[in-house]
Scaffold this motif. Structure first.
Motif: not given
Ligand code: 13P
Length: 207
Positions: A157, A72, A76, A91
């Motif tokens: 997040l 992921e 970011h 996260h």
């Protein structure tokens, strides 16, 4: 920064904000690149040398001794690309916040002065297929206007001026989800009045 990422990972894991390999943590390095957690790894068992270094455009500069950067990491990177002031991103899949994300409900109730000041709204980013560009695209609209968002059917997040700031926002949003659920079970939420909200905002220089 490596020590702080390992520390935030442990605290997320100890607080039950992540199961299995859930979650990822990153921080902007002084040279502008990004240090991030390895994919597929428990956040309770990170080591400093397992962290990866990625350029803002996604180029992997150092895989570290772990499994390479989080799947992921582009989510970011989008935060760092959009907000020059963002220095860390967290996260997680905190249980209650994720339940609200699955319900498709943002956290918006003004029930406590702390929330009015520090986290008045946690919006909902629409569902996106994991590891695709849909994920960064879904969070981008909130990056400059908020400090955190829920990820529909996924988790949450948060971002901020440093790792502690981003982690505290994650703690705060999970607490807000818990308290929202609890007061509903007790018979319904009671919000502060608009006058009370304004008075708090004035007191803390927000209005
Ligand atoms: P990574 O193990 O690749 O960081 O992914 C974990 C996660 O939470 C995906 O949403």
């Amino acid at each position: 920064l490596r020590r702080q990422i390992v520390d935030v990972g442990r605290r997320m894991w100890l607080k039950g904000m992540v199961a299995a390999n859930d979650g990822n943590v990153s921080a902007r390095l002084p040279d502008g690149n990004v240090l991030c957690t390895p994919t597929g790894t428990s956040k309770g068992a990170l080591t400093e040398d397992s962290l990866a270094v990625v350029a803002l455009d996604g180029t992997v500069l150092d895989r570290g001794t772990g499994r390479g950067p989080s799947s992921e990491v582009r989510m970011h990177l989008r935060v760092y690309q959009v907000d020059p002031g963002a220095m860390a991103v967290v996260h997680a899949h905190p249980l209650h916040a994720t339940a609200f994300a699955i319900r498709g409900e943002a956290l918006t109730l003004q029930m406590m002065p702390e929330t009015v000041v520090a986290l008045p709204e946690v919006p909902l980013a629409r569902y996106a297929t994991p590891s695709t560009d849909e994920v960064p695209d879904s969070i981008e609209p909130f990056v400059l206007s908020h400090r955190a968002c829920l990820l529909e059917h996924h988790g949450a997040l948060s971002w901020g001026s440093g790792l502690e700031d981003a982690f505290m926002t994650m703690e705060r949003l999970e607490y807000q989800a818990q308290i929202t659920l609890l007061v509903r079970l007790m018979g319904g939420a009671r919000e502060l009045s608009p006058e009370q909200v304004l008075a708090v905002r004035r007191q803390f220089g927000l209005a």
